[in-house]
Design a protein around this motif. Structure first.
Motif, mmCIF file in Angstrom:
data_model
loop_
_atom_site.group_PDB
_atom_site.id
_atom_site.type_symbol
_atom_site.label_atom_id
_atom_site.label_comp_id
_atom_site.label_asym_id
_atom_site.label_seq_id
_atom_site.Cartn_x
_atom_site.Cartn_y
_atom_site.Cartn_z
ATOM 1 N N GLU A 1 33.867 40.407 40.736
ATOM 2 C CA GLU A 1 34.229 39.516 39.624
ATOM 3 C C GLU A 1 34.956 38.271 40.121
ATOM 4 O O GLU A 1 34.750 37.169 39.586
ATOM 5 C CB GLU A 1 35.110 40.272 38.630
ATOM 6 C CG GLU A 1 34.360 41.360 37.874
ATOM 7 C CD GLU A 1 35.258 42.098 36.894
ATOM 8 O OE1 GLU A 1 36.481 41.827 36.910
ATOM 9 O OE2 GLU A 1 34.740 42.927 36.118
ATOM 10 N N LEU A 2 35.801 38.422 41.153
ATOM 11 C CA LEU A 2 36.470 37.258 41.714
ATOM 12 C C LEU A 2 35.472 36.311 42.366
ATOM 13 O O LEU A 2 35.595 35.085 42.246
ATOM 14 C CB LEU A 2 37.510 37.700 42.745
ATOM 15 C CG LEU A 2 38.889 38.095 42.209
ATOM 16 C CD1 LEU A 2 39.760 38.602 43.342
ATOM 17 C CD2 LEU A 2 39.563 36.909 41.542
ATOM 18 N N VAL A 3 34.486 36.869 43.055
ATOM 19 C CA VAL A 3 33.462 36.023 43.675
ATOM 20 C C VAL A 3 32.696 35.257 42.603
ATOM 21 O O VAL A 3 32.480 34.036 42.711
ATOM 22 C CB VAL A 3 32.511 36.879 44.529
ATOM 23 C CG1 VAL A 3 31.308 36.060 44.972
ATOM 24 C CG2 VAL A 3 33.237 37.422 45.747
ATOM 25 N N ALA A 4 32.281 35.971 41.545
ATOM 26 C CA ALA A 4 31.553 35.303 40.465
ATOM 27 C C ALA A 4 32.419 34.252 39.776
ATOM 28 O O ALA A 4 31.958 33.139 39.480
ATOM 29 C CB ALA A 4 31.074 36.345 39.448
ATOM 30 N N GLU A 5 33.685 34.596 39.541
ATOM 31 C CA GLU A 5 34.596 33.645 38.884
ATOM 32 C C GLU A 5 34.837 32.424 39.765
ATOM 33 O O GLU A 5 34.891 31.292 39.280
ATOM 34 C CB GLU A 5 35.919 34.342 38.570
ATOM 35 C CG GLU A 5 36.966 33.453 37.936
ATOM 36 C CD GLU A 5 36.512 32.866 36.621
ATOM 37 O OE1 GLU A 5 36.913 31.725 36.325
ATOM 38 O OE2 GLU A 5 35.737 33.530 35.900
ATOM 39 N N THR A 6 34.981 32.654 41.076
ATOM 40 C CA THR A 6 35.181 31.527 41.986
ATOM 41 C C THR A 6 33.959 30.620 42.014
ATOM 42 O O THR A 6 34.090 29.390 42.057
ATOM 43 C CB THR A 6 35.489 32.046 43.397
ATOM 44 O OG1 THR A 6 36.635 32.915 43.346
ATOM 45 C CG2 THR A 6 35.785 30.903 44.341
ATOM 46 N N GLU A 7 32.767 31.203 41.970
ATOM 47 C CA GLU A 7 31.550 30.385 41.923
ATOM 48 C C GLU A 7 31.510 29.553 40.650
ATOM 49 O O GLU A 7 31.157 28.361 40.679
ATOM 50 C CB GLU A 7 30.322 31.296 42.008
ATOM 51 C CG GLU A 7 30.138 31.985 43.341
ATOM 52 C CD GLU A 7 29.904 30.996 44.465
ATOM 53 O OE1 GLU A 7 29.296 29.941 44.202
ATOM 54 O OE2 GLU A 7 30.330 31.275 45.604
ATOM 55 N N LEU B 1 43.748 30.416 45.494
ATOM 56 C CA LEU B 1 44.374 31.679 45.081
ATOM 57 C C LEU B 1 43.329 32.768 44.862
ATOM 58 O O LEU B 1 43.534 33.929 45.244
ATOM 59 C CB LEU B 1 45.188 31.454 43.808
ATOM 60 C CG LEU B 1 46.446 30.590 43.949
ATOM 61 C CD1 LEU B 1 47.072 30.338 42.588
ATOM 62 C CD2 LEU B 1 47.446 31.256 44.879
ATOM 63 N N ASN B 2 42.212 32.407 44.243
ATOM 64 C CA ASN B 2 41.139 33.395 44.039
ATOM 65 C C ASN B 2 40.653 33.947 45.369
ATOM 66 O O ASN B 2 40.444 35.161 45.526
ATOM 67 C CB ASN B 2 39.981 32.749 43.284
ATOM 68 C CG ASN B 2 40.309 32.495 41.822
ATOM 69 O OD1 ASN B 2 41.344 32.923 41.327
ATOM 70 N ND2 ASN B 2 39.439 31.810 41.129
ATOM 71 N N ARG B 3 40.469 33.057 46.337
ATOM 72 C CA ARG B 3 39.965 33.506 47.639
ATOM 73 C C ARG B 3 41.002 34.336 48.376
ATOM 74 O O ARG B 3 40.663 35.307 49.067
ATOM 75 C CB ARG B 3 39.556 32.293 48.466
ATOM 76 C CG ARG B 3 38.269 31.638 47.958
ATOM 77 C CD ARG B 3 37.950 30.362 48.682
ATOM 78 N NE ARG B 3 36.647 29.837 48.277
ATOM 79 C CZ ARG B 3 36.182 28.649 48.611
ATOM 80 N NH1 ARG B 3 36.915 27.848 49.384
ATOM 81 N NH2 ARG B 3 34.988 28.244 48.201
ATOM 82 N N GLU B 4 42.288 33.951 48.232
ATOM 83 C CA GLU B 4 43.337 34.753 48.885
ATOM 84 C C GLU B 4 43.384 36.158 48.304
ATOM 85 O O GLU B 4 43.446 37.148 49.049
ATOM 86 C CB GLU B 4 44.682 34.056 48.703
ATOM 87 C CG GLU B 4 44.850 32.808 49.550
ATOM 88 C CD GLU B 4 46.187 32.139 49.311
ATOM 89 O OE1 GLU B 4 46.946 32.634 48.443
ATOM 90 O OE2 GLU B 4 46.478 31.131 49.994
ATOM 91 N N HIS B 5 43.361 36.277 46.974
ATOM 92 C CA HIS B 5 43.401 37.609 46.361
ATOM 93 C C HIS B 5 42.101 38.360 46.619
ATOM 94 O O HIS B 5 42.119 39.590 46.744
ATOM 95 C CB HIS B 5 43.668 37.486 44.867
ATOM 96 C CG HIS B 5 45.086 37.145 44.557
ATOM 97 N ND1 HIS B 5 45.589 35.866 44.610
ATOM 98 C CD2 HIS B 5 46.147 37.938 44.217
ATOM 99 C CE1 HIS B 5 46.869 35.884 44.288
ATOM 100 N NE2 HIS B 5 47.237 37.113 44.055
ATOM 101 N N LYS B 6 40.998 37.649 46.705
ATOM 102 C CA LYS B 6 39.741 38.301 47.071
ATOM 103 C C LYS B 6 39.843 38.865 48.485
ATOM 104 O O LYS B 6 39.407 39.997 48.751
ATOM 105 C CB LYS B 6 38.597 37.298 46.975
ATOM 106 C CG LYS B 6 37.289 37.761 47.611
ATOM 107 C CD LYS B 6 36.245 36.684 47.502
ATOM 108 C CE LYS B 6 35.045 36.979 48.382
ATOM 109 N NZ LYS B 6 35.343 36.852 49.820
#
Length: 447
Positions: A123-129, A203-208
């Motif tokens: 979900e983080l990957v999709a949200e980051t995209e 932040l998304n990538r760090e938490h991912k």
């Protein structure tokens, strides 16, 4: 030997009898006296090379007793050993089964958290995209605002080349200044929003990455526990590890282990929700800014249209007045010519009258009479002079009027040229340039 046989026949059948229950026989070996003793009083208290019969029986009985006691103890030990071996085998099986069950439960827990982490990472990957796509829209929208800003500034610069008296601060200029200020504010807003998007993506990538590291650790732990769950007593990979029972100082507890992953998931979920909210905010910003720019563009175009109508109307009126002025100039020129001709026409009669008076002034003596003819000639000269004066004055007025008309013509022609220049700037320069204003889709970052 008969006594020996009797003793042998009196031995009980082999069975488990406690040693404390065996008959106890005592022999007095200290009193070695009698008719058949091997020594006299002189040797009392000293052994000889031979034993007594009682001693031999005692010795045999002691050997039997020792053998019986040893067998009994050995049998008890065998029984206890078999019982202990059975109990330890059952305990080992129960312990191993319980350990296998605990490892299986641990595998389920790890799989559950691993699945949650994997879901959150996806979900983080999709949200980051999605957020990257919104960031790209912001960058496109920011690039698209360069064209309206250049159009607005170019319009303002072009309108600075208007000539007096059209160089006025009209409502078109006010709308253009408002448009330029709006574009600058929108550009600043888009830049700040892009920075927010960049920080949120980081932040998304760090938490991912944190979730992926946790997931990777759990995958490794799952594989290890899965391998451990597959071990059994017939496994060939097992071996002794004497120091494996020691607890590591850095080892976590089940509570801290679950809390660690749960906190990672909570933080990742919080950042994902923040990213979703930021995407919605970006969408609203892009939609609102695009609408505001198009509305302001329409307002500027409407102001240009109204101003062009006013300029066209003023130019038409000026041209109409110029046409009338030119016609009046022509008529005045004809009037001046007629006045000049009238003045010229009065000169001959004046010459005639003055010549008459001059000739009559040469009448002799009493003939030089102020007769009616003389009076009339004098009045004629006076009338002609008055007419000439009036004509000359009127000629001067007509010439001044002609000069005024010429000045008015020049002023009208200059005003018409100014209006034409203003119309050319607003229509050919400004409005033609504004035809390249970006569309709403481009301003919203879709193109």
């Amino acid at each position: 030997m008969a006594q020996t046989d009797v003793l042998l026949t009196k031995q009980p059948a082999p069975q488990t009898i406690p040693a404390c229950e065996l008959p106890l026989k005592l022999y007095d070996v200290a009193h070695n006296t009698g008719a058949y003793t091997s020594s006299g009083l002189a040797t009392a208290g000293f052994r000889t090379a031979k034993y007594l019969v009682d001693e031999w029986f005692q010795n045999c009985y002691a050997s039997y007793y020792q053998a019986f006691a040893d067998r009994d103890q050995s049998e008890r030990q065998r029984h206890e050993s078999r019982q202990l071996a059975a109990e330890t085998e059952a305990l080992a099986q129960r312990t191993q089964a319980d350990s296998t069950r605990k490892v299986g439960e641990r595998l389920q827990d790890i799989h559950c958290w691993k699945s949650e982490l994997q879901r959150e990472v996806g979900e983080l990957v999709a949200e980051t995209e999605l957020l990257l796509a919104q960031k790209l829209r912001l960058e496109r929208a920011l690039d698209a605002t360069a064209v309206p800003f250049s159009i607005a500034t170019d319009n303002l610069q072009c309108r600075e080349r208007r000539q007096h008296p059209d160089l006025v601060s009209d409502y078109v200029e006010k709308e253009l200044l408002k448009e330029a200020e709006l574009i600058r504010n929108i550009q600043e807003l888009l830049k700040r929003t892009i920075m927010q998007a960049v920080n949120q993506i980081r932040l998304n990538r760090e938490h991912k990455q944190v979730c992926e590291m946790d997931w990777s650790d759990k995958v490794e732990a799952y594989n290890i526990d899965e391998t451990c769950a597959g071990y059994h007593n017939q496994s060939t990979e097992v071996q002794f590890h004497p120091h494996s029972t020691k607890f590591e100082e850095s080892a976590s507890t089940p509570e801290t282990w679950a809390k660690f992953t749960q906190e990672n998931l909570v933080r990742a979920e919080r950042e994902r929700l923040a990213s979703c909210n930021l995407r919605e905010l970006i969408d609203c910003i892009l939609r609102d800014t695009a609408e505001d720019l198009r509305l302001q563009c329409d307002a500027v175009n409407l102001a240009f249209g109204r101003r062009l109508e006013e300029l066209e109307d003023a130019r038409h009126k000026l041209e109409h007045h110029l046409h009338k002025t030119l016609q009046e100039i022509t008529d005045q020129e004809h009037n001046i010519a007629e006045l000049k001709q009238a003045i010229k026409d009065k000169e001959v009669p004046l010459k005639v009258a003055e010549t008459r008076l001059y000739q009559r002034s040469h009448r002799p003596n009493v003939e030089l009479c102020r007769d009616t003819a003389q009076l009339r000639l004098v009045s004629e000269v006076q009338e002609l002079n008055m007419s000439l004066s009036a004509l000359r004055e009127k000629l001067l007025e007509a010439e001044q009027s002609l000069r005024n008309l010429e000045d008015t013509r020049m002023s009208l022609e200059k005003d018409i040229a100014v209006k034409t220049n203003s119309i050319f700037i607003d229509r050919q320069k400004c409005m033609a340039h504004r035809a390249h204003y970006p569309t709403v889709l481009r301003l919203a970052g879709y193109q």
